[in-house]
Design a protein around this motif. Structure first.
Motif, PDB file in Angstrom:
ATOM      1  N   SER A 101       0.928  -1.167  -0.054  1.00 45.34           N
ATOM      2  CA  SER A 101       0.103  -0.073  -0.150  1.00 45.34           C
ATOM      3  C   SER A 101       0.716   1.149  -0.056  1.00 45.34           C
ATOM      4  O   SER A 101       0.432   2.357   0.284  1.00 45.34           O
ATOM      5  CB  SER A 101      -1.004  -0.162   1.157  1.00 45.34           C
ATOM      6  N   HIS A 104      -0.483   4.189  -2.227  1.00 43.64           N
ATOM      7  CA  HIS A 104      -1.532   5.002  -1.663  1.00 43.64           C
ATOM      8  C   HIS A 104      -0.969   6.049  -0.752  1.00 43.64           C
ATOM      9  O   HIS A 104      -1.256   7.121  -0.769  1.00 43.64           O
ATOM     10  CB  HIS A 104      -2.429   4.002  -0.729  1.00 43.64           C
ATOM     11  N   LYS A 107       0.987   8.679  -2.612  1.00 42.08           N
ATOM     12  CA  LYS A 107      -0.091   9.610  -3.329  1.00 42.08           C
ATOM     13  C   LYS A 107      -0.453  10.793  -2.376  1.00 42.08           C
ATOM     14  O   LYS A 107      -0.771  11.909  -2.506  1.00 42.08           O
ATOM     15  CB  LYS A 107      -1.220   9.037  -4.091  1.00 42.08           C
ATOM     16  N   ILE A 147      -7.672  13.422  -6.004  1.00 40.48           N
ATOM     17  CA  ILE A 147      -7.584  12.167  -5.000  1.00 40.48           C
ATOM     18  C   ILE A 147      -8.032  12.717  -3.734  1.00 40.48           C
ATOM     19  O   ILE A 147      -7.994  13.728  -3.534  1.00 40.48           O
ATOM     20  CB  ILE A 147      -6.328  11.809  -4.880  1.00 40.48           C
ATOM     21  N   ALA A 152      -7.304   7.801   0.773  1.00 46.69           N
ATOM     22  CA  ALA A 152      -5.652   7.085   0.448  1.00 46.69           C
ATOM     23  C   ALA A 152      -5.012   6.834   1.754  1.00 46.69           C
ATOM     24  O   ALA A 152      -4.318   5.528   1.553  1.00 46.69           O
ATOM     25  CB  ALA A 152      -4.798   8.119  -0.582  1.00 46.69           C
ATOM     26  N   HIS A 155      -6.486   3.735   3.024  1.00 47.56           N
ATOM     27  CA  HIS A 155      -5.968   2.485   1.922  1.00 47.56           C
ATOM     28  C   HIS A 155      -4.704   1.932   2.535  1.00 47.56           C
ATOM     29  O   HIS A 155      -4.375   0.926   2.582  1.00 47.56           O
ATOM     30  CB  HIS A 155      -6.017   2.783   0.728  1.00 47.56           C
ATOM     31  N   SER A 156      -3.762   3.006   2.825  1.00 42.61           N
ATOM     32  CA  SER A 156      -2.324   2.796   3.469  1.00 42.61           C
ATOM     33  C   SER A 156      -2.312   1.974   4.718  1.00 42.61           C
ATOM     34  O   SER A 156      -1.202   1.349   4.998  1.00 42.61           O
ATOM     35  CB  SER A 156      -1.499   4.010   3.340  1.00 42.61           C
ATOM     36  N   THR A 193       5.015   2.699  -7.650  1.00 45.63           N
ATOM     37  CA  THR A 193       5.304   3.316  -6.405  1.00 45.63           C
ATOM     38  C   THR A 193       6.824   4.054  -6.484  1.00 45.63           C
ATOM     39  O   THR A 193       6.889   5.252  -5.713  1.00 45.63           O
ATOM     40  CB  THR A 193       5.432   2.165  -5.433  1.00 45.63           C
ATOM     41  N   SER A 444      -4.533   5.177  -8.552  1.00 42.71           N
ATOM     42  CA  SER A 444      -4.431   4.588  -7.046  1.00 42.71           C
ATOM     43  C   SER A 444      -4.921   3.069  -7.608  1.00 42.71           C
ATOM     44  O   SER A 444      -5.759   2.882  -8.349  1.00 42.71           O
ATOM     45  CB  SER A 444      -5.236   4.999  -6.313  1.00 42.71           C
ATOM     46  N   ASN A 446      -6.496  -0.696  -6.794  1.00 43.56           N
ATOM     47  CA  ASN A 446      -7.496  -1.289  -6.117  1.00 43.56           C
ATOM     48  C   ASN A 446      -7.301  -2.846  -5.742  1.00 43.56           C
ATOM     49  O   ASN A 446      -7.336  -3.600  -6.952  1.00 43.56           O
ATOM     50  CB  ASN A 446      -8.807  -0.996  -7.040  1.00 43.56           C
TER      51      ASN A 446
END
Length: 567
Positions: A101, A104, A107, A147, A152, A155-156, A193, A444, A446
């Protein structure tokens, strides 16, 4: 040609696929982000450099699914004072991301840097650097503005307040270095990344100034040097033309195979000869059972090795083992004692000279084996193979004539500290087609994980070097006398009705093929929910061959969806 690449993605963005920092930069950085790696297992000397940075007032930020002893408490074995006081706490902040992750997270950090720029009257984003040295900023900033930062960050897996604090630190400091290793490169969105990390540095203008830059960390000292010497399945035309000019030959232009492609070609019967210069191909590669069967379809397998390993037992129809000198052993040739050179993660070329009596007088060096084979196989080439075998300085003379940056090679490499290779981005000279560093737009990711499944990553212990296991204890994580363990969050263990140390099988399933690793002990550990970790190479058998990172084709050992079956 099989290779490991921690710098993949950099070539597209800054024009060079290796780091842009020196050791001195690490010492003098204001902020260092250590992403997806344990420096103690991947690059022990890095810990000493981080300690020096810390002593100079630098801030160390560790980003990893697992807390690592090397960054929480480092004892320098060469310092009696360090030993007495129990070591130094290296990491000031620990961001416990979910496996894979990182994209995420970065970003979100980049979006927060834009917010910080607005708060501080436009002094955070280095607009002059962006205008003078980069391209693609407009598209990048447009995508970034769309975003949802909180989403985000969620999600991380990292707490939002902590991520915002890190963004504030990055906004307040210019001398920023980001280091990463296989924890980043062995996941699906590895290239994206790395490019998002580059985006962060470009936003801050943190490239090409003292104390700032990008630092991919190789697992061992000469992976980077191999690539510099052209050991790559897709060598660039400029390198091939230089090779042709120097040796009066016509190099083949057809691309070769990377690791995954090589195994697939073996399975299809396309490989007649496989020659391994060291390593343990069977254990180090993914999808162990498939790989083993593929290797057995090769006509001849040759292992040039310092010690026996599993790859010597799973062979082609015919097999040769060619024992060779280790790098610690004295290499005596006709013209006297010889040494080889290696290139480290900072782009420094230095000597590697053995000083131990060889285990046998019959052992040959790796250069000697290659030169003697070539003298027979290419007997009509008129190249002085045996002269090269007798005196490695002659080989270095040829390198000097072929590869830029090796002028006065034999003289400079005899300096105690070796020498730095040219590195354009250190001077803000970007060797991309446009001559500028490139911002990139990275959508991003998913992820979708089935119910009652976990995302697994492989890790290493202190007592191993690549596939060589020296002991069964993991001092980093407090695990003794066992390697067949699966580290998981206690809540996941409870959901799956698993007890501490209970024996389980681990199963991965892709394209209808089940892969099983048997008899693993459950260990409850500090790892994000939904994630688990196992040791490399014991669970390489669970990594599907077709499960690779986008663009780089690197096996995804850091993202394997598994289920846990009670034994």
């Amino acid at each position: 040609m099989c290779h490991e690449s921690s710098g993949v993605g950099l070539g597209e963005t800054i024009g060079i696929g290796k780091g842009t920092v020196t050791v001195e930069d690490i010492y003098n950085a204001e902020v260092i982000l250590v992403v997806g790696q344990n420096p103690g297992t991947n690059h022990p000397r890095m810990l000493s450099a981080l300690q020096k940075c810390k002593e100079n007032g630098g801030i160390i930020i560790h980003i990893n699914p697992l807390p690592e002893t090397g960054t929480t408490k480092f004892v320098n074995p060469q310092s009696p004072i360090e030993i007495l006081k129990g070591g130094t706490t290296i990491a000031d902040y620990f961001l416990q991301v979910k496996i894979a992750s990182d994209l995420h997270l970065f970003k979100a950090i980049n979006a927060l840097l834009i917010e910080e720029d607005k708060k501080h009257n436009g002094v955070v984003v280095d607009k002059k650097f962006i205008e003078d040295y980069t391209s693609g900023a407009e598209d990048f900033l447009n995508e970034l503005s769309s975003i949802n930062i909180s989403e985000a960050i969620k999600h991380s897996g990292v707490e939002e307040d902590l991520v915002r604090k890190i963004a504030e630190i990055l906004a307040a400091n210019k001398k920023i270095i980001t280091c990463w290793a296989m924890g980043v490169t062995q996941q699906k969105h590895a290239v994206a990344t790395i490019q998002e990390i580059v985006n962060m540095h470009l936003l801050r203008g943190a490239v090409g100034i003292p104390g700032a830059g990008l630092c991919p960390v190789r697992g061992h000292s000469n992976v980077q040097g191999d690539r510099t010497m052209g050991i790559y399945e897709k060598p660039k035309e400029a390198f091939l033309m230089a090779l042709d000019r120097n040796f009066g030959m016509q190099s083949p232009r057809e691309h070769g195979y990377d690791v995954v492609e090589a195994i697939e070609a073996m399975d299809k019967g396309k490989v007649k000869v496989f020659m391994a210069m060291g390593g343990n191909f069977i254990s180090a590669t993914p999808d162990s059972e498939f790989t083993g069967k593929a290797v057995q379809k090769v006509g001849l397998t040759i292992q040039v090795s310092t010690k026996l390993n599993r790859a010597h037992l799973v062979t082609g129809e015919h097999a040769l083992i060619l024992p060779c000198l280790g790098r610690t052993e004295i290499d005596m040739q006709k013209d006297g004692p010889q040494f080889v050179t290696v290139e480290n993660s900072m782009g420094v070329v230095h000597t590697s000279r053995g000083n131990v009596k060889p285990a046998s007088t019959q052992l040959k060096s790796e250069p000697a084996i290659v030169c003697e084979l070539a003298d027979v196989v290419f007997s009509d080439s008129k190249l002085p193979w045996l002269e090269w075998k007798n005196n490695y300085d002659l080989i270095r003379n040829e390198i000097e004539k072929t590869i830029p940056g090796f002028n006065d090679y034999n003289k400079r490499v005899r300096n105690v500290d070796g020498f730095y290779l040219p590195n354009g981005p250190r001077k803000r000279e970007f060797t991309t087609a446009s001559g500028k560093a490139h911002f990139t737009v990275n959508p991003s990711p998913n992820f979708s994980v089935p119910a009652n499944h976990l995302v697994m990553m492989t890790i290493r212990t202190h007592d191993q070097y690549n596939t060589t296991i020296y002991g069964l204890d993991d001092r980093y994580r407090g695990i003794k006398n066992e390697r067949r363990v699966i580290l998981m969050n206690r809540k996941d263990a409870e959901k799956l009705n698993l007890r501490e140390k209970e024996l389980v099988n681990i199963v991965s399933n892709q394209d209808g093929v089940e892969r099983v690793a048997t008899h693993f002990h459950v260990i409850c550990y500090n790892i994000p929910e939904g994630n688990c970790a196992t040791y490399f190479p014991e669970t390489n058998c669970l990594v599907p061959l077709g499960s690779v990172a986008e663009k780089s084709n690197t096996p995804m050992s850091k993202y394997v969806i598994v289920r846990i079956d009670k034994l």
